[in-house]
Design an enzyme around this catalytic site. Structure first.
Site, PDB file in Angstrom:
ATOM      1  N   ASP A 182      34.766   3.145   5.379  1.00 17.00           N
ATOM      2  CA  ASP A 182      36.160   3.177   4.922  1.00 17.00           C
ATOM      3  C   ASP A 182      37.086   3.359   6.119  1.00 17.00           C
ATOM      4  O   ASP A 182      36.619   3.614   7.239  1.00 17.00           O
ATOM      5  CB  ASP A 182      36.373   4.279   3.864  1.00 17.00           C
ATOM      6  N   ASN A 187      36.596  16.115  -4.185  1.00 16.79           N
ATOM      7  CA  ASN A 187      36.924  15.812  -5.590  1.00 16.79           C
ATOM      8  C   ASN A 187      35.908  14.843  -6.206  1.00 16.79           C
ATOM      9  O   ASN A 187      36.175  14.231  -7.236  1.00 16.79           O
ATOM     10  CB  ASN A 187      38.341  15.229  -5.692  1.00 16.79           C
ATOM     11  N   HIS A 241      34.723  12.123  -4.626  1.00 16.36           N
ATOM     12  CA  HIS A 241      34.842  10.727  -4.177  1.00 16.36           C
ATOM     13  C   HIS A 241      33.703  10.341  -3.246  1.00 16.36           C
ATOM     14  O   HIS A 241      33.027  11.181  -2.652  1.00 16.36           O
ATOM     15  CB  HIS A 241      36.220  10.434  -3.563  1.00 16.36           C
ATOM     16  N   GLU A 256      38.157   7.110  -5.116  1.00 21.56           N
ATOM     17  CA  GLU A 256      38.663   8.359  -5.679  1.00 21.56           C
ATOM     18  C   GLU A 256      38.348   8.422  -7.180  1.00 21.56           C
ATOM     19  O   GLU A 256      38.028   7.395  -7.803  1.00 21.56           O
ATOM     20  CB  GLU A 256      40.185   8.415  -5.485  1.00 21.56           C
TER      21      GLU A 256
HETATM   22  C1  GLP Z   1      36.428  11.663   3.390  1.00 23.58           C
HETATM   23  C2  GLP Z   1      35.888  10.275   3.721  1.00 23.58           C
HETATM   24  C3  GLP Z   1      34.504  10.080   3.222  1.00 23.58           C
HETATM   25  C4  GLP Z   1      33.707  11.315   3.546  1.00 23.58           C
HETATM   26  C5  GLP Z   1      34.175  12.413   2.650  1.00 23.58           C
HETATM   27  C6  GLP Z   1      33.603  13.780   2.995  1.00 23.58           C
HETATM   28  O1  GLP Z   1      37.655  11.552   2.725  1.00 23.58           O
HETATM   29  N1  GLP Z   1      36.724   9.227   3.205  1.00 23.58           N
HETATM   30  O2  GLP Z   1      33.927   8.927   3.770  1.00 23.58           O
HETATM   31  O3  GLP Z   1      32.341  11.064   3.336  1.00 23.58           O
HETATM   32  O4  GLP Z   1      35.582  12.483   2.579  1.00 23.58           O
HETATM   33  O5  GLP Z   1      34.105  14.228   4.202  1.00 23.58           O
HETATM   34  P1  GLP Z   1      33.474  15.448   4.984  1.00 23.58           P
HETATM   35  O6  GLP Z   1      32.108  15.055   5.361  1.00 23.58           O
HETATM   36  O7  GLP Z   1      34.359  15.641   6.190  1.00 23.58           O
HETATM   37  O8  GLP Z   1      33.497  16.616   4.062  1.00 23.58           O
END
Ligand code: GLP
Length: 232
Positions: free
Chosen positions: A62, A129, A131, A136
């Site tokens: 992403d 949340n 996602h 989302e």
């Molecule tokens: C972010 C990214 C995701 C990521 C997730 C968890 O918003 N868009 O690709 O896997 O949230 O992030 P983190 O590993 O920093 O908790």
């Protein structure tokens, strides 16, 4: 879906070594990689343990709508966490051009590249949340690669990655392409993910929790550390 619960000290060494084994020299693997803080220690172990991407095609999962070079962008995070640590660049690296005149066309182009030969592996993180990528809550299981409006928590989270301003939108590989991957590793670490992980694994599968769709995928392993598994 398989669930593996590991000691926090073992988590990164095991995931990193498993990725080294998944990408043997000479095999042209196609993998989709999440950024964010969760996979970073595993990527570091991969690189330090002799992992190489020369034969691997990498798809970034992403991207935030942020200017090129912004430290909070996912391509920048991937470089810092993995690509810069490897001795050679990947065989191919696919990232999103979020400055494209037509973002819809850019997303179609990305989806077509994904579909050419599918993904051997998707390494995913879990949003607070529920996602996946930037899919989302509200996302359907057959969502394509597309432009998305980010939820407030996701926008604010971008500051944690060094974003110079909170991005309102992003582009993400859709659930459809992710669920078509031959194998998925969902990585979850830390006590702050314990509540959402329990919801994802126990509440009804549906669009309120996009990560719950992974329960219908035939070859998903959820690899968690003990603090994240606290409520299970
Ligand atoms: C972010 C990214 C995701 C990521 C997730 C968890 O918003 N868009 O690709 O896997 O949230 O992030 P983190 O590993 O920093 O908790």
């Amino acid at each position: 879906m398989k669930l593996e619960i590991l000691d926090p000290d073992e988590w990164a060494p095991i995931v990193g070594a498993r990725l080294v084994a998944f990408l043997p020299a000479g095999r042209r693997r196609r993998i989709c990689l999440a950024t964010g803080s969760t996979p970073e220690p595993a990527y570091a172990v991969f690189a330090a343990g002799g992992g190489a991407l020369d034969d691997t095609e990498v798809f970034l999962l992403d991207e935030f709508m942020l200017p090129e070079g912004d430290p909070g962008r996912c391509d920048e995070m991937l470089s810092r966490a993995l690509l810069d640590l490897c001795p050679a660049p990947p065989r191919a690296l696919h990232t999103f051009d979020v400055s494209a005149t037509s973002l819809d066309a850019e997303c179609r182009r990305y989806e077509e590249r994904l579909a050419t030969r599918g993904l051997d592996l998707a390494i995913l993180g879990l949003g607070g949340n529920g996602h996946i990528g930037m899919n989302e809550p509200g996302t359907s299981a057959d969502s394509p690669t597309r432009v998305v409006e980010l939820h407030m928590a996701t926008r604010q989270n971008a500051a944690r990655y060094g974003a110079t301003s909170p991005p309102e939108r992003g582009v993400t590989v859709g659930m459809r392409s992710l669920l078509a991957a031959a194998e998925i590793w969902l990585l979850v670490t830390g006590e702050h993910k314990a509540a959402i992980l329990k919801q994802v694994l126990t509440e009804p599968v549906g669009s309120d929790l996009p990560a719950s769709y992974l329960r219908y995928h035939p070859n998903t392993t959820v690899i968690v550390d003990k603090p994240a598994a606290r409520n299970l």
